[in-house]
Design an enzyme around this catalytic site. Structure first.
Site, PDB file in Angstrom:
ATOM      1  N   GLU A 132      43.520  61.459  49.278  1.00  0.00           N
ATOM      2  CA  GLU A 132      44.339  61.262  50.482  1.00  0.00           C
ATOM      3  C   GLU A 132      43.822  62.141  51.623  1.00  0.00           C
ATOM      4  O   GLU A 132      43.785  61.714  52.781  1.00  0.00           O
ATOM      5  CB  GLU A 132      45.807  61.563  50.188  1.00  0.00           C
ATOM      6  CG  GLU A 132      46.742  61.231  51.330  1.00  0.00           C
ATOM      7  CD  GLU A 132      46.788  59.755  51.666  1.00  0.00           C
ATOM      8  OE1 GLU A 132      46.661  59.415  52.869  1.00  0.00           O
ATOM      9  OE2 GLU A 132      46.939  58.921  50.761  1.00  0.00           O
TER      10      GLU A 132
ATOM     11  N   GLU B  37      39.665  58.701  58.545  1.00  0.00           N
ATOM     12  CA  GLU B  37      40.393  58.044  59.630  1.00  0.00           C
ATOM     13  C   GLU B  37      40.266  58.823  60.937  1.00  0.00           C
ATOM     14  O   GLU B  37      40.097  58.233  62.004  1.00  0.00           O
ATOM     15  CB  GLU B  37      41.860  57.855  59.250  1.00  0.00           C
ATOM     16  CG  GLU B  37      42.060  56.787  58.198  1.00  0.00           C
ATOM     17  CD  GLU B  37      43.513  56.517  57.885  1.00  0.00           C
ATOM     18  OE1 GLU B  37      44.405  57.260  58.389  1.00  0.00           O
ATOM     19  OE2 GLU B  37      43.774  55.560  57.147  1.00  0.00           O
TER      20      GLU B  37
END
Length: 122
Positions: free
Chosen positions: A60, A67
């Protein structure tokens, strides 16, 4: 030694950022903590649960980093940015799915045993 301490400080900043901004990180951490509590209640070795939780959380964090870099280099939508973001999110999804499958294998038998002991199933 100062460089090492600075490196740890940067890592903590990254964890704080993920905690503040990434709902999925908080959810995954919560599920991991619940799984650890369940392992204690069922008498299951907590090490695999901890390792799987850390693996999902690590992915994560990598997803969050990818991102962020994608948003920096391409503020406008681009097919390759979408591919990178989708693939990194898929990595987290695969790790979470594997964690669920391993959880079923680890927790299933002792959970069934407890439920039988409480007379909830026969």
């Amino acid at each position: 030694m100062r460089r090492v301490l600075r490196s740890f400080d940067f890592a903590w900043q990254g964890l704080r950022h993920a905690w503040r901004t990434q709902l999925n990180f908080r959810i995954e951490l919560g599920i991991g903590l619940l799984a650890l509590a369940l392992s204690a209640w069922l008498g299951v070795d907590p090490v695999p649960v901890l390792l799987l939780t850390l693996a999902v959380l690590s992915l994560e964090l990598v997803n969050t980093a990818i991102e962020a870099v994608c948003d920096l280099v391409s503020p406008e939508p681009h097919p390759l940015v979408k591919t990178a973001k989708d693939a990194s999110a898929a990595a987290v999804l695969v790790a979470a799915a594997v964690s669920v499958m391993v959880g079923i294998v680890l927790f299933g038998p002792p959970l069934l045993e407890k439920l039988r002991a409480y007379g909830k199933i026969s």
